[in-house]
Design a protein around this motif. Structure first.
Motif, PDB file in Angstrom:
ATOM      1  N   GLU A  73     -18.447   6.811  30.902  1.00 51.54           N
ATOM      2  CA  GLU A  73     -17.416   6.680  31.934  1.00 51.54           C
ATOM      3  C   GLU A  73     -16.363   7.864  32.145  1.00 51.54           C
ATOM      4  OE1 GLU A  73     -17.673   1.893  32.076  1.00 51.54           O
ATOM      5  OE2 GLU A  73     -15.752   2.664  30.480  1.00 51.54           O
ATOM      6  N   ARG A  74     -14.980   7.776  32.970  1.00 51.36           N
ATOM      7  CA  ARG A  74     -13.605   8.967  33.332  1.00 51.36           C
ATOM      8  C   ARG A  74     -13.188   8.702  32.728  1.00 51.36           C
ATOM      9  NH1 ARG A  74     -15.364  11.753  38.528  1.00 51.36           N
ATOM     10  NH2 ARG A  74     -14.215  13.753  37.168  1.00 51.36           N
ATOM     11  N   SER A  75     -12.880   7.510  32.823  1.00 51.51           N
ATOM     12  CA  SER A  75     -11.141   7.247  32.485  1.00 51.51           C
ATOM     13  C   SER A  75     -10.893   5.499  31.795  1.00 51.51           C
ATOM     14  CB  SER A  75      -9.982   7.445  34.025  1.00 51.51           C
ATOM     15  OG  SER A  75      -9.274   6.790  33.913  1.00 51.51           O
ATOM     16  N   MET A  76     -10.602   5.852  30.967  1.00 52.04           N
ATOM     17  CA  MET A  76      -9.812   4.805  30.302  1.00 52.04           C
ATOM     18  C   MET A  76      -9.659   3.559  31.358  1.00 52.04           C
ATOM     19  SD  MET A  76      -8.160   3.584  26.933  1.00 52.04           S
ATOM     20  CE  MET A  76      -8.190   2.076  26.372  1.00 52.04           C
ATOM     21  N   LYS A  77      -8.433   4.060  32.231  1.00 49.21           N
ATOM     22  CA  LYS A  77      -8.002   2.826  33.095  1.00 49.21           C
ATOM     23  C   LYS A  77      -8.907   2.585  34.435  1.00 49.21           C
ATOM     24  CE  LYS A  77      -3.836   2.625  34.099  1.00 49.21           C
ATOM     25  NZ  LYS A  77      -2.511   3.109  34.854  1.00 49.21           N
ATOM     26  N   ARG A  78      -9.699   3.025  34.283  1.00 54.08           N
ATOM     27  CA  ARG A  78     -11.008   2.583  35.097  1.00 54.08           C
ATOM     28  C   ARG A  78     -12.024   2.061  34.727  1.00 54.08           C
ATOM     29  NH1 ARG A  78      -8.044   7.535  38.252  1.00 54.08           N
ATOM     30  NH2 ARG A  78      -7.056   6.655  39.980  1.00 54.08           N
ATOM     31  N   SER A  79     -12.259   1.563  33.176  1.00 53.70           N
ATOM     32  CA  SER A  79     -13.170   1.336  32.942  1.00 53.70           C
ATOM     33  C   SER A  79     -12.941  -0.230  33.303  1.00 53.70           C
ATOM     34  CB  SER A  79     -13.325   2.076  31.230  1.00 53.70           C
ATOM     35  OG  SER A  79     -14.220   1.605  30.555  1.00 53.70           O
ATOM     36  N   GLY A  83     -12.058  -2.240  30.328  1.00 57.73           N
ATOM     37  CA  GLY A  83     -11.210  -3.401  31.220  1.00 57.73           C
ATOM     38  C   GLY A  83     -11.323  -5.043  30.698  1.00 57.73           C
ATOM     39  N   GLN A  84     -12.601  -5.093  29.800  1.00 55.80           N
ATOM     40  CA  GLN A  84     -12.422  -6.418  29.512  1.00 55.80           C
ATOM     41  C   GLN A  84     -11.709  -6.986  28.338  1.00 55.80           C
ATOM     42  OE1 GLN A  84     -17.318  -6.693  28.101  1.00 55.80           O
ATOM     43  NE2 GLN A  84     -17.349  -4.813  28.728  1.00 55.80           N
ATOM     44  N   CYS A  85     -10.925  -5.535  27.395  1.00 57.47           N
ATOM     45  CA  CYS A  85     -10.442  -6.027  26.655  1.00 57.47           C
ATOM     46  C   CYS A  85      -9.134  -5.359  26.823  1.00 57.47           C
ATOM     47  CB  CYS A  85     -10.926  -6.252  24.765  1.00 57.47           C
ATOM     48  SG  CYS A  85     -11.795  -7.196  24.513  1.00 57.47           S
ATOM     49  N   HIS A  86      -8.736  -4.404  26.690  1.00 58.91           N
ATOM     50  CA  HIS A  86      -7.519  -4.143  26.797  1.00 58.91           C
ATOM     51  C   HIS A  86      -6.640  -3.760  28.050  1.00 58.91           C
ATOM     52  CE1 HIS A  86      -8.376  -1.369  22.954  1.00 58.91           C
ATOM     53  NE2 HIS A  86      -9.629  -1.395  23.362  1.00 58.91           N
ATOM     54  N   TYR A  87      -7.047  -4.525  29.398  1.00 61.46           N
ATOM     55  CA  TYR A  87      -6.812  -4.915  30.208  1.00 61.46           C
ATOM     56  C   TYR A  87      -6.998  -6.055  30.897  1.00 61.46           C
ATOM     57  CZ  TYR A  87      -6.165   0.575  30.066  1.00 61.46           C
ATOM     58  OH  TYR A  87      -6.297   1.485  29.889  1.00 61.46           O
ATOM     59  N   THR A  88      -6.069  -6.614  31.830  1.00 60.57           N
ATOM     60  CA  THR A  88      -5.903  -7.126  32.507  1.00 60.57           C
ATOM     61  C   THR A  88      -6.611  -6.922  34.007  1.00 60.57           C
ATOM     62  OG1 THR A  88      -4.446  -8.808  31.014  1.00 60.57           O
ATOM     63  CG2 THR A  88      -4.943  -9.554  33.974  1.00 60.57           C
ATOM     64  N   VAL A  98      -7.276  -4.995  43.190  1.00 57.16           N
ATOM     65  CA  VAL A  98      -7.894  -5.341  41.486  1.00 57.16           C
ATOM     66  C   VAL A  98      -8.213  -4.171  40.548  1.00 57.16           C
ATOM     67  CG1 VAL A  98      -9.169  -6.683  40.225  1.00 57.16           C
ATOM     68  CG2 VAL A  98      -8.908  -7.682  42.444  1.00 57.16           C
ATOM     69  N   GLY A  99      -7.863  -3.900  39.861  1.00 51.39           N
ATOM     70  CA  GLY A  99      -7.907  -3.183  39.337  1.00 51.39           C
ATOM     71  C   GLY A  99      -7.082  -3.162  37.565  1.00 51.39           C
ATOM     72  N   ASN A 100      -7.320  -2.484  36.400  1.00 52.04           N
ATOM     73  CA  ASN A 100      -7.280  -2.371  35.151  1.00 52.04           C
ATOM     74  C   ASN A 100      -5.373  -1.981  35.152  1.00 52.04           C
ATOM     75  OD1 ASN A 100      -9.376  -3.245  34.078  1.00 52.04           O
ATOM     76  ND2 ASN A 100      -9.933  -0.722  33.276  1.00 52.04           N
ATOM     77  N   ASN A 101      -4.604  -3.302  36.106  1.00 52.31           N
ATOM     78  CA  ASN A 101      -3.253  -3.088  35.911  1.00 52.31           C
ATOM     79  C   ASN A 101      -2.115  -4.054  35.447  1.00 52.31           C
ATOM     80  OD1 ASN A 101      -3.259  -1.799  38.880  1.00 52.31           O
ATOM     81  ND2 ASN A 101      -4.038  -3.023  39.074  1.00 52.31           N
ATOM     82  N   PHE A 102      -2.465  -4.466  34.089  1.00 56.32           N
ATOM     83  CA  PHE A 102      -1.823  -4.752  32.730  1.00 56.32           C
ATOM     84  C   PHE A 102      -2.499  -4.277  32.028  1.00 56.32           C
ATOM     85  CE2 PHE A 102      -0.932  -7.314  36.962  1.00 56.32           C
ATOM     86  CZ  PHE A 102       0.263  -6.984  37.483  1.00 56.32           C
ATOM     87  N   GLY A 103      -1.748  -4.693  30.554  1.00 49.60           N
ATOM     88  CA  GLY A 103      -2.386  -4.623  29.365  1.00 49.60           C
ATOM     89  C   GLY A 103      -3.028  -6.089  28.939  1.00 49.60           C
TER      90      GLY A 103
END
Length: 324
Positions: A73-79, A83-88, A98-103
């Motif tokens: 994958e290319r970007s953690m914030k778009r991964s 996203g399963q654990c590091h983001y909401t 919808v995106g990885n928009n929160f911790g």
């Protein structure tokens, strides 16, 4: 069939009834800001935690690029993987993309809120205050929220039929991420992540990591963040060890990767030592067969019995100075 096995199956069935219909509904994250109005004190605590703060810079760390590249994958914030654990994964605003928009936030622990957000805090007909809610309505509210996907934060002995193993589900959810043991994380991907430097902390312990900065036990008011009593801490510690053992045993089946397996074995070994100290048939059954059903049977036993296990595991509990 053994008595303990029957108990385990009964608990699983009870938990299933509480969650009936959950899988059939389209549950989505609504984002932590949707929880803020009613849960202001909890939201304020969350804002100051590493869960919330990490969103600001975790993707900027060197390891982020290495890990995302390792899993293709290319970007953690778009991964999707990260996203399963590091983001909401939620919209920034209602109706947005919808995106990885929160911790990691409210729904990371309590479940996607789209189906229960308008159920879990409604105490009766419009205008009914919490203190005026009828016992029948309270029981129905808890059941309906659970069926809509909510993971209640604790077992309530005043809610008829609420499975005492609810606390196990909460603990198990923590180890999904903190043990790199999510069902949706396959073994090959986990191995690649570890090879790229992703940490796996085999020393993660539930009391230490839940009763420090992230504690938000505003059960009776929005001003008192209650600490656990020694007896509560002992039960929560054992619950964490039960969840850790089950998750570690399941995780080891994912892959033969040496680093991953070694970390899970270390987790399992610590859990077995703690559970042996409990000295209960249910704990022995769990050690012999580390299944979720056996873990639920143990957790239900200690909570329904309001057991104080301090004399057995008190020396293993972290001191307050060790809380994270």
């Amino acid at each position: 069939m053994s008595g303990l096995r029957q108990i385990g199956l009964a608990l699983a069935t009870a938990a299933g009834l509480w969650m009936a219909g959950a899988a059939a509904q389209a549950q989505e994250n609504v984002g932590p800001t949707e929880c803020k109005d009613c849960h202001g004190a909890e939201y304020k605590v969350w804002e100051g935690t590493p869960h919330a703060e990490s969103y600001k810079d975790i993707h900027k760390r060197d390891m982020a690029d290495k890990v995302t590249e390792a899993v293709g994958e290319r970007s953690m914030k778009r991964s999707e993987t990260c996203g399963q654990c590091h983001y909401t994964q939620a919209p920034k605003k209602a109706g947005g993309r919808v995106g990885n928009n929160f911790g990691p936030s409210c729904e990371s622990c309590h479940g996607p809120g789209s189906e229960y957000i308008n159920i879990h805090n409604v105490y009766g007909p419009k205008g009914t205050k919490k203190e005026d809610e009828t016992p029948l309505h309270k029981t129905q509210r808890y059941k309906e929220a659970a069926a809509a996907g909510m993971r209640w934060p604790r077992w309530r002995d005043d809610i008829p039929d609420m499975p005492a193993s609810v606390n196990y589900e909460v603990a198990q959810n923590c180890f999904n991420c903190h043990g790199m043991a999510r069902d949706s994380l396959d073994g090959d991907t986990a191995a690649k992540m570890l090879a790229a430097g992703h940490p796996l902390n085999p020393d993660f312990e539930l009391v230490k990591y839940s009763q420090g900065q992230v504690r938000h036990r505003f059960y009776d008011s929005q001003t008192e963040n209650k600490e656990m009593t020694p007896a509560e801490l002992s039960r929560w510690f054992v619950t964490g060890q039960a969840a850790s053992l089950v998750q570690a045993e399941n995780a080891m089946k994912k892959t033969s990767d040496a680093k991953y397996v070694a970390a899970q074995k270390a987790r399992a070994s610590k859990a077995v030592a703690a559970l042996k100290a409990v000295g209960m048939p249910e704990a022995d059954a769990l050690i012999a067969a580390p299944t979720a059903d056996n873990a639920r049977a143990l957790v239900a036993k200690i909570y329904k019995g309001n057991m104080d296990l301090t004399g057995k595991v008190g020396s293993m509990l972290p001191s307050k100075s060790e809380y994270k």
